[in-house]
Structure formats: structure tokens, C-alpha cells
Design a protein around this motif. Structure first.
Motif, PDB file in Angstrom:
ATOM      1  N   TRP A 171       1.758  27.791  28.063  1.00 57.34           N
ATOM      2  CA  TRP A 171       0.738  27.545  29.066  1.00 57.34           C
ATOM      3  C   TRP A 171      -0.353  26.640  28.506  1.00 57.34           C
ATOM      4  O   TRP A 171      -0.825  25.711  29.173  1.00 57.34           O
TER       5      TRP A 171
ATOM      6  N   THR B 247       1.805  34.839  42.225  1.00 58.30           N
ATOM      7  CA  THR B 247       1.062  34.044  41.237  1.00 58.30           C
ATOM      8  C   THR B 247       0.616  34.907  40.062  1.00 58.30           C
ATOM      9  O   THR B 247       0.665  34.474  38.903  1.00 58.30           O
TER      10      THR B 247
ATOM     11  N   ILE C 197      -9.259  29.245  30.356  1.00 57.38           N
ATOM     12  CA  ILE C 197      -8.200  29.442  31.348  1.00 57.38           C
ATOM     13  C   ILE C 197      -6.957  30.036  30.695  1.00 57.38           C
ATOM     14  O   ILE C 197      -6.348  30.978  31.228  1.00 57.38           O
ATOM     15  N   VAL C 198      -6.583  29.499  29.535  1.00 54.53           N
ATOM     16  CA  VAL C 198      -5.376  29.979  28.850  1.00 54.53           C
ATOM     17  C   VAL C 198      -5.530  31.435  28.444  1.00 54.53           C
ATOM     18  O   VAL C 198      -4.638  32.266  28.666  1.00 54.53           O
TER      19      VAL C 198
ATOM     20  N   GLY D 247       1.542  34.409  36.156  1.00 58.43           N
ATOM     21  CA  GLY D 247       0.503  34.327  35.135  1.00 58.43           C
ATOM     22  C   GLY D 247       0.670  35.365  34.045  1.00 58.43           C
ATOM     23  O   GLY D 247       0.427  35.091  32.868  1.00 58.43           O
TER      24      GLY D 247
ATOM     25  N   LEU E 106      -6.446  38.128  33.980  1.00 61.63           N
ATOM     26  CA  LEU E 106      -6.682  37.873  35.406  1.00 61.63           C
ATOM     27  C   LEU E 106      -5.562  38.463  36.242  1.00 61.63           C
ATOM     28  O   LEU E 106      -5.806  39.131  37.255  1.00 61.63           O
ATOM     29  N   ALA E 107      -4.316  38.233  35.820  1.00 61.23           N
ATOM     30  CA  ALA E 107      -3.172  38.751  36.568  1.00 61.23           C
ATOM     31  C   ALA E 107      -3.167  40.276  36.581  1.00 61.23           C
ATOM     32  O   ALA E 107      -2.901  40.905  37.618  1.00 61.23           O
TER      33      ALA E 107
ATOM     34  N   ALA F 159     -11.601  35.940  34.339  1.00 61.07           N
ATOM     35  CA  ALA F 159     -10.581  36.845  34.877  1.00 61.07           C
ATOM     36  C   ALA F 159     -11.163  37.789  35.926  1.00 61.07           C
ATOM     37  O   ALA F 159     -10.526  38.070  36.950  1.00 61.07           O
TER      38      ALA F 159
ATOM     39  N   THR G  23      -5.809  34.006  31.620  1.00 58.73           N
ATOM     40  CA  THR G  23      -4.769  34.066  32.650  1.00 58.73           C
ATOM     41  C   THR G  23      -4.098  35.430  32.722  1.00 58.73           C
ATOM     42  O   THR G  23      -3.955  36.015  33.805  1.00 58.73           O
TER      43      THR G  23
END
Length: 334
Positions: free
Chosen positions: A148, A136, A207-208, A140, A214-215, A110, A211
Motif C-alpha cells: 500500500w 472498502t 494514510i498508510v 483496507g 480505520l477499517a 482513522a 488504513t
């Protein structure tokens, strides 16, 4: 600084008591009897049911059970699992390295993508790139973890067959656990292909889980950068002819990182909460899956202990972030 630290520590006391109340009483409102679940399909006599309930202390009033539990917690005793017959604390720290490894990889993922994306969106404010990055990030942030995760499994594990579906490493590898962190242990084992297998199993869960943080980090970075880029000293640096990289990467980013660091610290709670769903989806043998399984078994000590330990870790991390924030910006101490 000492008064600042004492003040933060005093706040943790009512917070911990509040968490212990939420961890203790709502669980007992769930349908299901842990004693009856212990018997499985066998029929338990009322006498035997009463005997086991008395042994577990479940026949006492809730308030008495809570005070006794709180007293034991203060002495480091988190109880014994009803179903596994093992100390809750021992079970937690056996499974916690798996959750820690997943959470660390997710937060690194992230940060590595979120901060540059936020900086780029701020520098290109109002452009198509800015709209793309923020759009994006909003998607997310709004995306349910379970949906997701299943979507990525269908695409990358089912259709493309690039990544494994579940677990931490292929069943063909077996080596002793040294640190509990599969990436480290696979390297130490020296078995060819073990590290690659551990990495491939970690990609989708990372990744899951990463996410949403990260957003949030991307949006916070953009907001902080926009505020800093409008300051007089940034305009002065540009007027002196400094390169865009130096103005943005050195002068602006250094001050914009203060709220971003706080946001990253707050994501620890999001990580641990999201790990419960992520570990269930990918059959990741960590604390989250352990607690979900305990809910179905009505294993009160495991659910209560897991919630309290996780809440304690989150509070400690937030305390460290508060202290770092006070060191970075001395005005916060007052």
C-alpha cells in the motif's frame, strides 16, 4: 474500583515477563555475530573476538545473560547500543517523538473517517452504500502495509508529484527541535513554508499507517450501532418523533461508543507495529526504522530495549482503556 485496578496491574507482571522472554531469546537465534559485524570488513583475530565478547557479556550462558538483563531492566537500565555506543533509553526517547507524531496523526485520521463511515453503514444497512463501506473496509484491512505504501508513493509522489517521497521535512528548512514533533516545531520556528512542508511529508505515512485501524474502527462502529439501533429505547425515541440525527447521534451513538473506544485503544499496538514498516518505507526517522536498522546490525540491546519499551507503552494504554471501560460500564468491574 480499587480491586479492579489491582487485578489489572497484577496481570501486567506475567505479561511483561513473557514479553521479555520473547524479546531476549529469539533474537539470539538469528544468523550473524554482532561482534563480527562491529569489525566491518576487517578480519578480527580470535583473541580480539573473545575479548570483545567477554566485555559485552555475550560469552556467558543465555539464561545468565537473561537474568542479568532482567535485573538491569527492573532498575531502569536498558543497556548500551553495541553499534552506537549510546544508552538505549536515550536513543529511544530521541526518536520516539517522530513515531508518536505519526501514530497520533494516523489514529486521528482513522477515527475521523472510520466512525462516521461505520455509522453511515449501520443506518443504511443492506444498501449499496453499506456494501461499499464494508467492502472498502475489508480491502483496507487486508492490504499489506508495504504494498500500500509503495503504491501511494508511485501514484502521488512519482506520477502526480503531489507529495514528497520520504523524510519529515524538506532539507531547505533547519531550525532547533523544541518538542520533537515536527508539526509543532515548524510552527514555532516561524519559517515561511516550514509547516506546509511538514504536513506534506506526513500525508502519505499517515494514510498508510491509519488504513488498517480505520477499517477496524469502521467495522466495529457498524456492528455496535446495529446492536444499539435494535434496542427498545431507540424505537421509542423514533416513535416520539425525534429527528434521525438526534436518535442516531445522541441516543444510539453514546452507547455504541463503549466497544468502539476499547477498539481504538487496542489499535495502539497495531500502530506501533505498523510504524516499523511504514517508517522503513518512507525513511521516517522514528523508533521503527531505528529497530529495523538494529536488526541488520544484530544490536541486541537496541532490539530488546525497543521491544520492551513499546510493549510497556501498549500495556499502559490498554490498562488505561480497561479503567475507562470500567468507569463507563460499572458491570465490567465485576
Amino acid at each position: 474500583m480499587f480491586r479492579f485496578l489491582v487485578g489489572r496491574l497484577l496481570i501486567l507482571i506475567p505479561t511483561f515477563i513473557g514479553v521479555s522472554l520473547l524479546a531476549f531469546f529469539p533474537i539470539r537465534l538469528l544468523a550473524g555475530d554482532p561482534v563480527a559485524l562491529l569489525s566491518g570488513e576487517r578480519v578480527m583475530s580470535p583473541e580480539r573476538h573473545a575479548e570483545i565478547s567477554h566485555q559485552l557479556g555475550l560469552d556467558r550462558p543465555y539464561i545468565v545473560q537473561y537474568l542479568d538483563y532482567l535485573w538491569k531492566i527492573l532498575h531502569g537500565d536498558f543497556g548500551v547500543s553495541i553499534s552506537q555506543k549510546q544508552p538505549v533509553l536515550d536513543q529511544f526517547f530521541q526518536l520516539f517523538p517522530a513515531t508518536l507524531e505519526l501514530s497520533l496523526c494516523a489514529i486521528i485520521f482513522a477515527i475521523i473517517i472510520g466512525i462516521p463511515a461505520g455509522i453511515l453503514a449501520a443506518v443504511k444497512r443492506g444498501s449499496f452504500l453499506d456494501q461499499l463501506v464494508m467492502g472498502t473496509a475489508l480491502i483496507g484491512f487486508s492490504m499489506p502495509i508495504f504494498w500500500w505504501g509503495l503504491l501511494l508513493i508511485i501514484l502521488f509522489s512519482g506520477i502526480l508529484q503531489w507529495t514528497p517521497v520520504s523524510g519529515r521535512i524538506s532539507l531547505m528548512y533547519f531550525f532547533p527541535s523544541v518538542t520533537g514533533l515536527m508539526l509543532v516545531d515548524s510552527l514555532l520556528s516561524g519559517e515561511p513554508g516550514a509547516f506546509k512542508s511538514a504536513v506534506s511529508h506526513l500525508i502519505l505515512p499517515t494514510i498508510v499507517l491509519g488504513t488498517i485501524p480505520l477499517a477496524i474502527i469502521a467495522r466495529q462502529t457498524r456492528s455496535a450501532m446495529l446492536e444499539v439501533l435494535s434496542e427498545d429505547y431507540v424505537r421509542t425515541a423514533r416513535a416520539k418523533g425525534l429527528s434521525t440525527f438526534r436518535v442516531v447521534g445522541v441516543h444510539a451513538l453514546r452507547n455504541a461508543l463503549i466497544p468502539v473506544v476499547t477498539t481504538i485503544g487496542l489499535q495502539v499496538g497495531v500502530m506501533l507495529a505498523g510504524a516499523i514498516l511504514t517508517e522503513s518505507i518512507f525513511s521516517w526517522p522514528g523508533v521503527g526504522k531505528w529497530m529495523v536498522d538494529s536488526v541488520s546490525r544484530r544490536d541486541y540491546p537496541v532490539i530488546q530495549g525497543g521491544l520492551l519499551i513499546i510493549a510497556g507503552l501498549v500495556m499502559v494504554v490498554n490498562l488505561i482503556v480497561d479503567l475507562l471501560y470500567g468507569l463507563i460500564n460499572p458491570r465490567i468491574r465485576h
